[in-house]
Design an enzyme around this catalytic site. Structure first.
Site, PDB file in Angstrom:
ATOM      1  N   GLY A  43       0.823  -1.195   0.000  1.00  0.00           N
ATOM      2  CA  GLY A  43       0.000   0.000   0.000  1.00  0.00           C
ATOM      3  C   GLY A  43       0.858   1.247   0.000  1.00  0.00           C
ATOM      4  O   GLY A  43       2.070   1.179   0.240  1.00  0.00           O
ATOM      5  N   GLN A  48       3.364   9.897   1.352  1.00  0.00           N
ATOM      6  CA  GLN A  48       4.628   9.201   1.079  1.00  0.00           C
ATOM      7  C   GLN A  48       5.269   9.633  -0.231  1.00  0.00           C
ATOM      8  O   GLN A  48       6.443   9.352  -0.469  1.00  0.00           O
ATOM      9  CB  GLN A  48       4.411   7.686   1.069  1.00  0.00           C
ATOM     10  CG  GLN A  48       4.060   7.131   2.441  1.00  0.00           C
ATOM     11  CD  GLN A  48       3.918   5.630   2.406  1.00  0.00           C
ATOM     12  OE1 GLN A  48       2.860   5.108   2.096  1.00  0.00           O
ATOM     13  NE2 GLN A  48       4.997   4.919   2.695  1.00  0.00           N
ATOM     14  N   CYS A  86       7.598  -0.502   6.380  1.00  0.00           N
ATOM     15  CA  CYS A  86       7.014   0.645   5.689  1.00  0.00           C
ATOM     16  C   CYS A  86       7.993   1.117   4.617  1.00  0.00           C
ATOM     17  O   CYS A  86       9.196   1.203   4.874  1.00  0.00           O
ATOM     18  CB  CYS A  86       6.768   1.765   6.705  1.00  0.00           C
ATOM     19  SG  CYS A  86       6.132   3.277   5.975  1.00  0.00           S
ATOM     20  N   LEU A  87       7.478   1.430   3.427  1.00  0.00           N
ATOM     21  CA  LEU A  87       8.337   1.906   2.337  1.00  0.00           C
ATOM     22  C   LEU A  87       9.071   3.188   2.739  1.00  0.00           C
ATOM     23  O   LEU A  87      10.143   3.473   2.208  1.00  0.00           O
ATOM     24  CB  LEU A  87       7.509   2.174   1.080  1.00  0.00           C
ATOM     25  CG  LEU A  87       6.870   0.969   0.383  1.00  0.00           C
ATOM     26  CD1 LEU A  87       6.050   1.426  -0.803  1.00  0.00           C
ATOM     27  CD2 LEU A  87       7.930  -0.045  -0.031  1.00  0.00           C
ATOM     28  N   HIS A 128      -2.504   0.616   8.559  1.00  0.00           N
ATOM     29  CA  HIS A 128      -1.195   1.244   8.348  1.00  0.00           C
ATOM     30  C   HIS A 128      -1.341   2.522   7.502  1.00  0.00           C
ATOM     31  O   HIS A 128      -0.757   3.562   7.818  1.00  0.00           O
ATOM     32  CB  HIS A 128      -0.276   0.216   7.669  1.00  0.00           C
ATOM     33  CG  HIS A 128       1.103   0.693   7.377  1.00  0.00           C
ATOM     34  ND1 HIS A 128       2.209   0.211   8.043  1.00  0.00           N
ATOM     35  CD2 HIS A 128       1.582   1.592   6.479  1.00  0.00           C
ATOM     36  CE1 HIS A 128       3.291   0.813   7.575  1.00  0.00           C
ATOM     37  NE2 HIS A 128       2.945   1.647   6.619  1.00  0.00           N
ATOM     38  N   GLU A 129      -2.147   2.430   6.419  1.00  0.00           N
ATOM     39  CA  GLU A 129      -2.307   3.594   5.523  1.00  0.00           C
ATOM     40  C   GLU A 129      -3.125   4.705   6.189  1.00  0.00           C
ATOM     41  O   GLU A 129      -2.827   5.894   6.012  1.00  0.00           O
ATOM     42  CB  GLU A 129      -2.942   3.182   4.192  1.00  0.00           C
ATOM     43  CG  GLU A 129      -2.184   2.118   3.387  1.00  0.00           C
ATOM     44  CD  GLU A 129      -0.688   2.348   3.281  1.00  0.00           C
ATOM     45  OE1 GLU A 129      -0.248   3.509   3.273  1.00  0.00           O
ATOM     46  OE2 GLU A 129       0.055   1.349   3.220  1.00  0.00           O
ATOM     47  N   HIS A 132      -0.851   6.678   8.253  1.00  0.00           N
ATOM     48  CA  HIS A 132      -0.064   7.643   7.458  1.00  0.00           C
ATOM     49  C   HIS A 132      -0.836   8.943   7.273  1.00  0.00           C
ATOM     50  O   HIS A 132      -0.265  10.032   7.332  1.00  0.00           O
ATOM     51  CB  HIS A 132       0.231   7.077   6.072  1.00  0.00           C
ATOM     52  CG  HIS A 132       1.505   6.282   5.990  1.00  0.00           C
ATOM     53  ND1 HIS A 132       2.720   6.805   6.346  1.00  0.00           N
ATOM     54  CD2 HIS A 132       1.757   5.016   5.579  1.00  0.00           C
ATOM     55  CE1 HIS A 132       3.662   5.879   6.163  1.00  0.00           C
ATOM     56  NE2 HIS A 132       3.097   4.783   5.697  1.00  0.00           N
TER      57      HIS A 132
HETATM   58 ZN    ZN Z   1       3.984   2.963   5.396  1.00  0.00          ZN
END
Ligand code: ZN
Length: 163
Positions: A43, A48, A86-87, A128-129, A132
């Protein structure tokens, strides 16, 4: 499109709601899917890529979901602790407790109301998203000591990458 990483203030802002779903917004969503695929993510949230708007995309079971102005409407009391990363904090991961089931409502690219129900990995990704979009990272779910040691590990691995 550059991926924003830990330390970038855009990751700590509360994202703004999207007012009109127009061609610009659709373009942002296209870019988000592109970056998510390039980085092999499950995701991605708009902050991000440096865009402080309430949008996230998910890749679940080979199906893409775009959710605009998402709202978490249900979350199970049952939680499960699973390794999460996480990216935006590449190279580190830690066990994070999340509800095993989550339901999100929002708008799709056509501006229609949608509802997405997830279990397991999809439920985790939804939570998680959403975090963010509230300026939160998975690191914030950890104990202070664990968070500090993970941040050190992240900074160390970053230095090695650039060396
Ligand atoms: Zn993340």
């Amino acid at each position: 499109m550059e991926l924003r990483t830990f330390g970038d203030p855009v990751l700590r802002r509360k994202a703004e709601p999207v007012e009109t779903i127009n061609e610009d917004i659709r373009e942002i969503c296209r870019l988000m899917v592109e970056v998510m695929l390039r980085e092999n993510g499950v995701g991605l949230a708009a902050p991000q890529i440096g865009i402080p708007l309430q949008i996230f995309v998910l890749d679940a079971n080979d199906e893409f979901h775009v959710v605009i102005n998402p709202e978490l409407v249900e979350r199970s009391e049952d939680v499960e602790e699973t390794q999460e990363g996480c990216l935006s904090v590449p190279g580190v991961s830690a066990p994070v407790a999340r509800s095993t089931r989550a339901v999100v409502e929002g708008l799709n690219l056509e501006g229609q109301r949608i509802r997405l129900e997830g279990e397991g990995l999809l439920a985790r990704a939804i939570q998680h998203e959403i975090d963010h979009l509230n300026g939160r990272l998975f690191l914030d779910q950890l104990s202070m000591a664990r968070r500090q040691s993970l941040i050190k590990e992240y900074q160390r691995s970053k230095r090695e990458d650039s060396a």
